[in-house]
Enzyme design. Structure first.
Site, short mmCIF file in Angstrom:
data_model
loop_
_atom_site.label_atom_id
_atom_site.label_comp_id
_atom_site.label_asym_id
_atom_site.label_seq_id
_atom_site.Cartn_x
_atom_site.Cartn_y
_atom_site.Cartn_z
CD GLU A 116 27.72 44.88 25.81
OE1 GLU A 116 27.69 45.95 26.77
OE2 GLU A 116 28.66 44.56 25.43
CG ASP B 154 35.00 39.46 30.77
OD1 ASP B 154 33.81 39.28 30.73
OD2 ASP B 154 35.43 40.52 30.33
CD GLU C 248 40.97 45.38 22.96
OE1 GLU C 248 39.81 45.15 22.43
OE2 GLU C 248 41.21 45.67 23.94
CD GLU D 211 38.23 46.22 31.22
OE1 GLU D 211 36.85 45.95 30.98
OE2 GLU D 211 39.09 46.85 30.52
#
Length: 602
Positions: A119, A282, A375, A396
């Site tokens: 992150e 991903d 989600e 996204e």
């Protein structure tokens, strides 16, 4: 036909017809200028609310109008890092300059805080690198030789990441340009496999007892930022460790070509064996494609294309992508996750437009069903999954719409943009920003506004409705910059977004790498010459009074010959780290998704 990557199809906007007549709900076309202004107002409502109520915390709580920390410490100022580029696309150079000054005065990584390596890289380092590459465009005074930094790292040490390198693979006089400060213990990438730990302490390194289990995305999402670091600073170590991590994942794939969700970085054994394109995996696939384009790297693209074959063979069903067991290919979870909505955009970057549009339309039907993407969505049942009904305003699907609209001009993609603006404003807007939708079935809200809403969601929305923005440049305009390496052409387009929507100019990397690669070759020749001379001297039993020649300090020099060879050979096994220097914890799991690990007992 020779293999060529060049600029991806999804970014060649000016070569494709753009249609601005997407029909609205009443049959009229949504006006791009109108929605562009609406999105700008959304951004400033959220940003101003953060400054007034939550700064310097790293996240706004919009229902209680206050802030809290979620990723380590308020000294990281995540929303500021992640908003820098937005001021550029809005043309607000004064706020860009002000935020740079605030970060110079406040950011400090030399702190006793546990932080996610993944992150921190994608949010903070990515944001600072992008800001460095766009700083001259914003009127910021830059160093001589910008954007390359032969002696100092990008946009100066005051940004707080000009510290000693935490990876422990470099011993040199000049400081490195890294995530944090000098780590006194074992460092993130110093593992027997070369795959990094998920969490490190910015002051002390990897904590004793730190779990060695890291998600796949947390291992394979460094090449964009770290190759940029190596290019700008002339120090190859960053790109080296990122490539080692990528290769170890590649070598760990199953016989049918799939990778799991979580892996033990000490042993290389898969802990969560569910394979898919969503959470936990991903951005690994994303960075293979974007790294290939950014670096013109055929090997990275070939790796992704092999994965793509396996994904289509085992996980794709009627243009949906399910979760399967990585060794057998049997379905383990017939669900769609909102994080998977990046996939059509990624497909557009490799030119697979037809498949991308079909998958996008599937996902868009879910949005229209709920006014957002839950989600988890159970595909056979056509409804949400219990305890996964929320929508935290993720970007996204909007990201994919932007890429696909640049590639096709299909008016359906503008419809998604219109629907996103209308639904987010209607459902999520509150007095102090925009709140996460806790449950899409009844539109109840949660007291969070995650930083990616500022960094990505409204940014992709704005770019969807702004076809003439400089970020969509097709090469018709550019800037000529004189550097120590000669004249460079910058800002000509083909920007590569990292996974937090921070753009990297590939021309800058090419500019800064040119002479440095030649310099590395010269250093190798000098080392070889010195080695031959030393061996010959020993053979002839001559004594040398002045001592051996040592390579000079400078960009690309790793000083220690063994360190130099280690970085070049990219074999993590040569890292001199005791195997037990970072003790592991017992760990069992069944499935790991959305950053959570579901234990067998859950």
């Amino acid at each position: 036909m020779p293999f060529r990557l060049l600029i991806p199809l999804g970014l060649l906007c000016a070569l494709l017809p753009l249609h601005h007549g997407a029909p609205g709900p009443d049959g009229t076309a949504p006006d791009p200028a109108h929605y562009r202004e609406r999105v700008k107002a959304m951004f400033y409502h959220a940003y101003d609310s953060y400054l007034e109520n939550a700064f310097p915390f790293d996240e706004l709580r919009p229902l209680t109008c206050d802030g809290h920390d979620t990723w380590g410490s308020q000294t990281l100022n995540l929303p500021l890092h992640m908003s820098l580029f937005y001021f550029q696309i809005l043309g607000n150079v004064s706020e860009f300059q002000r935020v740079i000054e605030v970060l110079q005065d406040n950011v400090d990584f030399d702190i006793d805080v546990n932080a996610s390596v993944f992150e921190t890289n994608i949010r903070v380092v990515g944001g600072l690198l992008s800001a460095h590459l766009l700083s001259k465009k914003a009127g910021v005074e830059v160093e001589a030789g910008w954007p390359c930094s032969p002696k100092t790292p990008p946009r100066s040490q005051a940004l707080g990441i000009y510290q000693n390198c935490p990876w422990g693979t470099v011993q040199r006089g000049d400081p490195c340009f890294c995530l944090g400060s000098s780590f006194s213990n074992c460092s993130a990438f110093q593992t027997p496999t070369g795959m990094p730990y998920g969490t490190v302490n910015l002051l002390h390194g990897v904590n004793p007892g730190e779990t060695p289990v890291t998600c796949t995305a947390g291992i394979g999402t460094f090449i964009v930022e770290f190759a940029t670091l190596s290019s700008l600073t002339g120090d190859p170590v960053f790109e080296d460790v990122a490539r080692v991590a990528l290769m170890r994942l590649w070598e760990s794939r199953s016989d049918i070509g799939l990778v799991g969700n979580h892996i033990d970085v000490l042993t290389g054994k898969w802990v969560a064996q569910d394979a898919g394109i969503g959470a936990g995996v991903d951005s690994y696939f994303e960075y293979l494609v974007k790294g290939a384009i950014l670096l013109q790297d055929e090997k990275l693209m070939a790796m992704f294309l092999e994965y793509n074959k396996a994904i289509r063979n085992y996980t794709r069903f009627d243009d949906w992508y399910l979760w399967v067991q990585m060794y057998k290919g049997t379905v383990s979870m017939p669900v769609f996750q909102s994080l998977e909505a990046y996939w059509p955009g990624l497909q557009s970057l490799i030119g697979d437009i037809d498949n991308a549009m079909r998958t996008f339309l599937n996902y868009y039907t879910v949005w229209k069903q709920f006014g957002g993407l839950p989600e988890f969505y159970n595909i056979p049942q056509g409804y949400t999954v219990e305890k996964r009904e929320g929508y935290p305003l993720r970007p996204e699907l909007i990201e994919s719409a932007m890429y696909l609209y640049r590639a096709t001009g299909d008016p359906t993609l503008l419809e998604l943009g219109r629907d996103a603006v209308e639904s987010i404003e209607k459902i999520s807007k509150v007095e102090c920003g925009f709140a996460t939708i806790k449950d899409l079935r009844d539109h109840k809200l949660d007291n969070r506004m995650e930083s990616f809403f500022l960094a990505e969601t409204v940014k992709y929305l704005y770019l969807l409705f702004d076809p003439t923005n400089f970020i969509h440049n097709n090469g018709s305009t550019f800037d000529a910059v004189i550097t120590p390496y000669g004249e460079c052409i910058l800002g000509a387009g083909g920007y590569i977004f990292n996974t937090e929507a921070h753009p990297i100019d590939p021309a800058a990397l090419h500019c800064c790498r040119r002479l440095k690669e030649e310099q590395w070759e010269v250093e190798d020749l000098m080392r070889e010459f010195y080695s031959l001379k030393r061996n010959r001297s020993k053979f002839q039993k001559k004594t040398v009074s002045s001592g051996p020649w040592e390579p000079p300090a400078g960009p690309g020099t790793l000083f220690s010959p063994e360190n130099h060879d280690q970085a070049r050979e990219r074999k993590p096994a040569k890292q001199k780290v005791p195997l037990l220097s970072c003790p592991s914890q017992p760990f069992t799991s069944k499935l790991a998704l959305l950053g959570q690990v579901f234990l067998d007992s859950s």
